[in-house]
Design a protein around this motif. Structure first.
Motif, mmCIF file in Angstrom:
data_model
loop_
_atom_site.group_PDB
_atom_site.id
_atom_site.type_symbol
_atom_site.label_atom_id
_atom_site.label_comp_id
_atom_site.label_asym_id
_atom_site.label_seq_id
_atom_site.Cartn_x
_atom_site.Cartn_y
_atom_site.Cartn_z
ATOM 1 N N ASN A 148 0.807 -1.220 0.000
ATOM 2 C CA ASN A 148 0.000 0.000 0.000
ATOM 3 C C ASN A 148 0.842 1.273 0.000
ATOM 4 O O ASN A 148 0.314 2.364 0.172
ATOM 5 C CB ASN A 148 -0.940 0.004 1.206
ATOM 6 N N THR A 149 2.138 1.129 -0.210
ATOM 7 C CA THR A 149 3.030 2.285 -0.244
ATOM 8 C C THR A 149 3.084 2.842 -1.661
ATOM 9 O O THR A 149 3.249 2.102 -2.625
ATOM 10 C CB THR A 149 4.448 1.887 0.204
ATOM 11 N N ASN A 150 2.934 4.144 -1.779
ATOM 12 C CA ASN A 150 2.998 4.815 -3.078
ATOM 13 C C ASN A 150 4.257 5.670 -3.145
ATOM 14 O O ASN A 150 4.618 6.332 -2.170
ATOM 15 C CB ASN A 150 1.776 5.718 -3.280
ATOM 16 N N LEU A 151 4.901 5.670 -4.297
ATOM 17 C CA LEU A 151 6.104 6.484 -4.457
ATOM 18 C C LEU A 151 5.789 7.971 -4.336
ATOM 19 O O LEU A 151 6.653 8.761 -3.965
ATOM 20 C CB LEU A 151 6.771 6.192 -5.798
ATOM 21 N N GLU A 152 4.561 8.354 -4.616
ATOM 22 C CA GLU A 152 4.179 9.756 -4.500
ATOM 23 C C GLU A 152 4.273 10.253 -3.058
ATOM 24 O O GLU A 152 4.346 11.449 -2.805
ATOM 25 C CB GLU A 152 2.749 9.976 -5.015
ATOM 26 N N ASP A 153 4.272 9.333 -2.120
ATOM 27 C CA ASP A 153 4.339 9.699 -0.705
ATOM 28 C C ASP A 153 5.739 10.133 -0.270
ATOM 29 O O ASP A 153 5.920 10.637 0.833
ATOM 30 C CB ASP A 153 3.885 8.529 0.170
ATOM 31 N N PHE A 154 6.726 9.940 -1.132
ATOM 32 C CA PHE A 154 8.110 10.244 -0.780
ATOM 33 C C PHE A 154 8.609 11.421 -1.609
ATOM 34 O O PHE A 154 8.671 11.360 -2.835
ATOM 35 C CB PHE A 154 9.002 9.018 -1.009
ATOM 36 N N ALA A 155 8.990 12.484 -0.932
ATOM 37 C CA ALA A 155 9.431 13.703 -1.613
ATOM 38 C C ALA A 155 10.688 13.465 -2.449
ATOM 39 O O ALA A 155 10.871 14.089 -3.493
ATOM 40 C CB ALA A 155 9.688 14.804 -0.588
ATOM 41 N N SER A 156 11.545 12.577 -2.034
ATOM 42 C CA SER A 156 12.805 12.352 -2.745
ATOM 43 C C SER A 156 12.608 11.679 -4.100
ATOM 44 O O SER A 156 13.524 11.651 -4.918
ATOM 45 C CB SER A 156 13.752 11.509 -1.891
#
Length: 59
Positions: A48-56
């Motif tokens: 359920n982790t999205n890459l959009e959730d990470f600013a880097s």
């Protein structure tokens, strides 16, 4: 041994006239039994982790 574990764990593994080794084995079994459920939880969390959730990861 009794001072090295939490009261909750101590109450769940303590048996009258039992050896320290048997108590430690029950403690180990408690945590080994959690392996599968913890793995499922972590897999669900990862899925359920999205890459959009990470600013880097933003360009």
């Amino acid at each position: 041994m009794y001072a090295t574990v939490s009261q909750d764990i101590l109450q769940s593994i303590l048996v009258i006239d039992d050896s320290a080794e048997a108590c430690w084995q029950r403690i180990a079994a408690m945590f080994h039994d959690n392996k599968h459920s913890k793995a499922v939880q972590l897999e669900n969390q990862f899925s359920n982790t999205n890459l959009e959730d990470f600013a880097s990861t933003k360009a």
